[in-house]
Design an enzyme around this catalytic site. Structure first.
Site, PDB file in Angstrom:
ATOM      1  N   THR A  13       0.811  -1.222   0.000  1.00 52.46           N
ATOM      2  CA  THR A  13       0.000   0.000   0.000  1.00 52.46           C
ATOM      3  C   THR A  13       0.844   1.272   0.000  1.00 52.46           C
ATOM      4  OG1 THR A  13      -1.897  -1.037   1.047  1.00 52.46           O
ATOM      5  CG2 THR A  13      -1.649   1.306   1.415  1.00 52.46           C
ATOM      6  N   ASP A  58       1.402  -6.466  -4.711  1.00 56.71           N
ATOM      7  CA  ASP A  58       0.519  -6.502  -3.559  1.00 56.71           C
ATOM      8  C   ASP A  58       0.994  -7.732  -2.793  1.00 56.71           C
ATOM      9  OD1 ASP A  58      -1.763  -7.403  -1.911  1.00 56.71           O
ATOM     10  OD2 ASP A  58      -2.816  -5.766  -2.893  1.00 56.71           O
ATOM     11  N   ASP A  91      -0.378  -7.141   4.280  1.00 53.11           N
ATOM     12  CA  ASP A  91      -1.165  -8.381   4.370  1.00 53.11           C
ATOM     13  C   ASP A  91      -0.313  -9.603   4.733  1.00 53.11           C
ATOM     14  OD1 ASP A  91      -3.451  -7.000   3.813  1.00 53.11           O
ATOM     15  OD2 ASP A  91      -3.579  -7.600   1.717  1.00 53.11           O
ATOM     16  N   THR A 161       2.059 -10.404  14.087  1.00 52.22           N
ATOM     17  CA  THR A 161       0.929 -10.895  13.296  1.00 52.22           C
ATOM     18  C   THR A 161       0.050  -9.696  12.950  1.00 52.22           C
ATOM     19  OG1 THR A 161      -0.843 -12.545  13.234  1.00 52.22           O
ATOM     20  CG2 THR A 161      -0.468 -11.519  15.355  1.00 52.22           C
ATOM     21  N   GLN A 273      -5.368 -21.552  17.951  1.00 53.68           N
ATOM     22  CA  GLN A 273      -6.173 -20.459  17.387  1.00 53.68           C
ATOM     23  C   GLN A 273      -6.216 -19.274  18.332  1.00 53.68           C
ATOM     24  OE1 GLN A 273     -10.097 -21.929  16.515  1.00 53.68           O
ATOM     25  NE2 GLN A 273      -9.276 -23.658  15.383  1.00 53.68           N
ATOM     26  N   CYS A 274      -5.847 -19.507  19.585  1.00 49.86           N
ATOM     27  CA  CYS A 274      -5.901 -18.398  20.551  1.00 49.86           C
ATOM     28  C   CYS A 274      -4.894 -17.340  20.163  1.00 49.86           C
ATOM     29  CB  CYS A 274      -5.584 -18.888  21.956  1.00 49.86           C
ATOM     30  SG  CYS A 274      -6.842 -19.979  22.598  1.00 49.86           S
TER      31      CYS A 274
HETATM   32  N1  ASP Z   1      -2.976  -5.458   0.061  1.00 47.56           N
HETATM   33  C1  ASP Z   1      -1.884  -4.639   0.543  1.00 47.56           C
HETATM   34  C2  ASP Z   1      -0.632  -5.485   0.540  1.00 47.56           C
HETATM   35  O1  ASP Z   1      -0.471  -6.297   1.408  1.00 47.56           O
HETATM   36  C3  ASP Z   1      -2.185  -4.121   1.911  1.00 47.56           C
HETATM   37  C4  ASP Z   1      -1.133  -3.220   2.513  1.00 47.56           C
HETATM   38  O2  ASP Z   1      -0.020  -3.087   2.057  1.00 47.56           O
HETATM   39  O3  ASP Z   1      -1.449  -2.602   3.562  1.00 47.56           O
HETATM   40  O4  ASP Z   1       0.179  -5.345  -0.345  1.00 47.56           O
END
Ligand code: ASP
Length: 337
Positions: A13, A58, A91, A161, A273-274
Site C-alpha cells: 500500500t 501486492d 497483508d 501478526t 487459534q488463541c
Molecule cells: N494489500 C496490501 C498489501 O499487502 C495491503 C497493505 O499493504 O497494507 O500489499
C-alpha cells in the site's frame, strides 16, 4: 562516519495508487514520492539508497520465491550497508518477516520491515512516519534481527501478526514484548533483543518449494471432506487447534488422517487459534492423540512463524526426526521454550 541504509521496495500500500480495479503499485513512481519528503534529506538521516523490485507486488502475491529474492538482495549488499528497510505490503508482512528471520542466518545488522495502511500519495498516510522511523532504527544498529516497525512499535518479525485491517497499528506481538517503543525517544527493550551471533557468519539459506498445508479446526468440521487435503503429499501440516492444542476426538476421521500422514513422514505442527498463549499437548485427552502420533506442539509460535520454520527446516534437508525436534526449539527467538 555516516551510516548507510538500503531500502528494498517490494510493493504494498505504501507506494500504491488508486486504479479502476482498486489500489495497485505503480512502477518507477515511488522514488518521486520520496523526493517530496524533506526529512529524508535531513543531515541527521543516514545515507540511503533505494532498490525497486520488479514486479512490485501486492503482498497477497508474495510467495517463497519473493522471500528468496529479498534474501538475495540483502546478501548482495550486506557488507556495504549498516541496515536494511524492506517496504512491503501489510497483508503478508509477518510471513515475510518470519521467513527472513530463518533465511538470514548469523544476521548481525537490523533488517526492518515496514509499510503503510494508507498510501504515501494520500493526505493522511502513515507511510512517511513508518519509513522515517524504520530508517533511523536500521541505521542505529541496536537490533541485530529481522523486525517489523509500525505505528510506534518495533516488533520481533517472527512474533508479529497482522491484527487489524483498518487501524494504523496493524500489527501486534501477542506472546513477546515489543523490541522498542517509539515515542519522543526510541526506547529499546535491551533485555529482549537477540544477541549478535558470535561465531555464526552471515549466510543466506534459500528456501525451496515445500508442500505445506494449514488447517483450521472448527466445531463440527467434517473431517472426511479434508482427507484429500491432509495427505502425505504435504511435508508439513500446521493445525490451528483449539486452546492449548485440542481437536475433537469424538469422531475418528481427522485423527485417523493425522495418524496416517504422520506415520508416512509428514510433520504435524500444532498451533493454537488463541491469540495469546502456548500449546501444551497432552494436557487434555483431546490433544493426547496428537501427542501420541508424534505431532509437535509449536508452543507460542504464530502460525506465520510455524509455516516459515517448516520451509526453513525442510530447505535445510534435515531428516524428519530432526525437523520435529527443532520445531519445538527456539532458533531465532520465535518461541519461548
Ligand atoms: N494489500 C496490501 C498489501 O499487502 C495491503 C497493505 O499493504 O497494507 O500489499
Amino acid at each position: 562516519m555516516k551510516k548507510r541504509v538500503c531500502i528494498l521496495y517490494t510493493g504494498g500500500t505504501i507506494g500504491m495508487v488508486p486504479t479502476e480495479h482498486g489500489f495497485a503499485p505503480k512502477k518507477a513512481y515511488f522514488s518521486t514520492l520520496l523526493d517530496e519528503i524533506y526529512q529524508l534529506k535531513d543531515p541527521d538521516m543516514p545515507l540511503w539508497d533505494i532498490v525497486e523490485f520488479d514486479p512490485l507486488l501486492d503482498s497477497a502475491n508474495v510467495a517463497y520465491e519473493q522471500w528468496v529474492s529479498i534474501g538475495r538482495a540483502i546478501k548482495e549488499r550486506y557488507d556495504y550497508y549498516d541496515g536494511f528497510v524492506i517496504l512491503h505490503g501489510t497483508d503478508t508482512m509477518s510471513y515475510t518477516a518470519s521467513a527472513l528471520s530463518f533465511m538470514l542466518e548469523g544476521l548481525a545488522k537490523p533488517v526492518v520491515l515496514t509499510g503503510a495502511q494508507i498510501p504515501l500519495c494520500q493526505l493522511r498516510s502513515d507511510g512517511r512516519d513508518n519509513l522515517i522511523n524504520s530508517m533511523v532504527i536500521a541505521s542505529e544498529g541496536v537490533v541485530n534481527e529481522v523486525c517489523l516497525y509500525f505505528a510506534g512499535k518495533l516488533l520481533r518479525g517472527n512474533r508479529s501478526t497482522k491484527t487489524s485491517a483498518d487501524e494504523l497499528m496493524a500489527f501486534t506481538s501477542p506472546n513477546f514484548p515489543a523490541l522498542a517503543n517509539v515515542g519522543i525517544d526510541i526506547k529499546y527493550n535491551h533485555h529482549v533483543l537477540n544477541q549478535i551471533p558470535k561465531s555464526n557468519k552471515f549466510k543466506l539459506v534459500e528456501f525451496k518449494q515445500t508442500p505445506i498445508g494449514v488447517l483450521k479446526i472448527f466445531p463440527g468440521i467434517q473431517f472426511e471432506l479434508f482427507e484429500q487435503i491432509i495427505s502425505e503429499k504435504l511435508k508439513g501440516v500446521v493445525l490451528e487447534t483449539f486452546g492449548d492444542g485440542n481437536i475433537p476426538n469424538n469422531e475418528s476421521s481427522l485423527v485417523n488422517s493425522i495418524q496416517r500422514v504422520s506415520a508416512k513422514g509428514s510433520v504435524i505442527a500444532v498451533c493454537s487459534q488463541c491469540y495469546q498463549g502456548t500449546t501444551k499437548l497432552g494436557t487434555y485427552a483431546t490433544s493426547n492423540d496428537l501427542k501420541s502420533f508424534g505431532a509437535v506442539g509449536c508452543m507460542d509460535m504464530t502460525t506465520e512463524a510455524a509455516i516459515a520454520k517448516l520451509y526453513y527446516l525442510f530447505s535445510m534437508d534435515y531428516d524428519i526426526e530432526t525437523i520435529k525436534n527443532l520445531m519445538g526449539k527456539n532458533l531465532r527467538g520465535e518461541l519461548s521454550e
